[in-house]
Design a protein around this motif. Structure first.
Motif, short mmCIF file in Angstrom:
data_model
loop_
_atom_site.label_atom_id
_atom_site.label_comp_id
_atom_site.label_asym_id
_atom_site.label_seq_id
_atom_site.Cartn_x
_atom_site.Cartn_y
_atom_site.Cartn_z
N GLN A 174 0.58 -1.36 0.04
CA GLN A 174 -0.02 -0.23 0.04
C GLN A 174 0.86 1.35 0.11
O GLN A 174 1.61 1.30 0.38
N ALA A 175 0.77 2.96 -0.44
CA ALA A 175 0.86 3.23 -1.30
C ALA A 175 2.58 3.26 -1.25
O ALA A 175 3.69 3.37 -0.56
N ALA A 176 3.24 2.25 -2.47
CA ALA A 176 4.41 2.12 -2.46
C ALA A 176 5.49 2.98 -3.10
O ALA A 176 5.89 2.69 -3.52
N SER A 206 -4.67 -1.09 -6.15
CA SER A 206 -4.41 -1.88 -7.38
C SER A 206 -4.59 -0.75 -8.35
O SER A 206 -3.43 0.03 -9.01
N VAL A 207 -5.77 -0.10 -8.31
CA VAL A 207 -6.10 1.30 -9.55
C VAL A 207 -5.34 2.85 -8.73
O VAL A 207 -5.56 3.44 -9.63
N ALA A 208 -5.25 3.23 -7.71
CA ALA A 208 -3.91 4.03 -7.07
C ALA A 208 -3.34 3.79 -8.20
O ALA A 208 -2.90 5.19 -8.08
N GLN A 209 -2.30 3.08 -7.05
CA GLN A 209 -1.10 3.13 -7.64
C GLN A 209 -0.61 3.04 -9.43
O GLN A 209 0.36 3.13 -9.96
N TRP A 210 -1.54 2.11 -9.80
CA TRP A 210 -2.38 2.43 -11.86
C TRP A 210 -2.19 3.30 -12.11
O TRP A 210 -1.21 3.82 -12.95
N ALA A 211 -2.43 4.62 -11.21
CA ALA A 211 -2.83 6.10 -11.79
C ALA A 211 -1.72 6.72 -11.70
O ALA A 211 -1.39 7.43 -12.01
N VAL A 212 -0.84 6.31 -10.26
CA VAL A 212 0.40 6.44 -10.30
C VAL A 212 1.28 6.83 -11.65
O VAL A 212 2.77 7.56 -11.71
N TRP A 242 -1.08 11.12 -3.38
CA TRP A 242 0.28 10.79 -4.16
C TRP A 242 0.31 12.37 -4.66
O TRP A 242 -1.36 12.60 -5.27
N ILE A 243 0.41 13.08 -4.67
CA ILE A 243 0.47 14.52 -4.96
C ILE A 243 1.25 15.30 -6.39
O ILE A 243 3.27 14.65 -5.35
N ARG A 244 1.53 15.26 -7.49
CA ARG A 244 2.45 15.85 -7.93
C ARG A 244 3.43 16.19 -7.77
O ARG A 244 4.96 16.26 -7.95
N TRP A 277 3.78 9.77 -1.38
CA TRP A 277 2.71 9.38 -0.23
C TRP A 277 1.95 9.90 0.70
O TRP A 277 3.34 9.60 1.42
N THR A 278 1.48 10.71 1.08
CA THR A 278 1.16 11.42 2.20
C THR A 278 -0.07 11.32 2.88
O THR A 278 -0.87 10.55 2.38
N ASP A 279 -0.37 11.44 4.62
CA ASP A 279 -1.53 11.10 4.76
C ASP A 279 -2.27 12.12 4.05
O ASP A 279 -1.87 13.30 4.25
N SER A 280 -3.92 11.61 4.01
CA SER A 280 -4.88 13.26 4.04
C SER A 280 -6.31 12.30 4.96
O SER A 280 -6.00 11.02 5.69
#
Length: 282
Positions: free
Chosen positions: A182-184, A232-238, A256-258, A264-267
């Motif tokens: 996660q968030a990797a 999986s979807v989130a890290q695909w987007a990154v 994740w903010i470009r 990745w940061t907490d939100s």
């Protein structure tokens, strides 16, 4: 005459001081600049080490991992496939052959002459990945085999031991892109050159994962997903942020903010919904 000389000397000193001031100002600008050149690329952790890929390689790895999820395959299948593609093509969709044969093509350097499909089919990364998995799932107990053994049974390479050198990278990126980690996965990117298109993001998501409960609107795409599928979807987007002008991904208490390339940061982002935001028009 003496007065004229004194005036000329005074003017000379003033000009010299002015030029010195300009030089000091320019030097100050150079020394105080904080915008160092950004080297683009993506990383995924494995133990205490960070494995690295270029942005185009990571995007291809994300498709390979997403197709394994769509087919209901275990994460080990994605590890084997990504490591194999790294060896065969450096995870790039090559339009030419290498030592595997003059007609080998694509991510997995498959050959039309060996029954893998037409050249046009093999050059389609989605087709090529499915063709690789078609061969892999026919191997009894492939999950328990080494990378080299599993890959070789599918590829029949002349250099079977070479696959092993890519195992760590394959494991790291497969773990992140299948949502096991996660968030990797994170990518360091420059600012987008143009506005993003949410409909293009949704289209590419569908191409990778199949039909998803996704909605595009405004500057974002929202996907209803839980647990490892959501990650999986989130890290695909990154992984696809560069080519799709994605600027932010939010999921399950993380963002994740470009801009700023902080990873990745907490939100306060909720569980159950992945939100992908694209760049606005300049």
């Amino acid at each position: 005459m003496a007065n004229a000389r004194r005036v000329r000397r005074a003017l000379t000193v003033l000009v010299a001081l002015a030029l010195a001031g300009v030089g000091i100002y320019i030097t100050s600008l150079v020394l105080n600049r904080n915008d160092k050149p950004i080297v683009e690329g993506c990383t995924a952790p494995l133990g205490d080490a960070q494995q690295q890929l270029a942005t185009d390689q990571t995007a291809n790895a994300s498709l390979i991992a997403a197709i394994s999820i769509r087919r209901g395959l275990p994460p080990r299948a994605a590890t084997i496939a990504i490591a194999t593609a790294l060896q065969e093509s450096k995870l790039r969709n090559l339009s030419y052959g290498d030592s595997a044969g003059p007609d080998s093509r694509g991510l997995f350097q498959q050959r039309p002459s060996q029954g893998w499909g037409t050249e046009a089919q093999i050059m389609d990364p989605e087709y090529a990945t499915n063709a690789f998995y078609d061969g892999l799932v026919k191997i009894s107990g492939y999950q328990d085999l080494s990378i080299t053994e599993a890959a070789q049974k599918v590829q029949r390479s002349g250099f079977p031991e070479a696959y092993a050198q890519h195992e760590d990278t394959g494991r790291a990126f497969a773990s992140a892109l299948t949502g096991q980690s996660q968030a990797a996965l994170t990518c360091t990117l420059r600012k987008p050159d143009a506005a993003g298109d949410p409909s293009a993001v949704k289209s590419q998501l569908t191409r990778a994962f199949g039909a998803l409960p996704a909605t595009a609107g405004g500057r974002s795409v929202t996907v209803r997903a839980q647990g490892t599928e959501g990650w999986s979807v989130a890290q695909w987007a990154v992984a696809n942020a560069k080519q799709l002008a994605i600027t932010q991904v939010d999921y399950s208490g993380h963002s994740w903010i470009r801009d700023g390339n902080k990873g990745w940061t907490d939100s306060a982002s909720p569980e159950g919904t992945v939100t992908v935001t694209v760049a606005a028009a300049p």
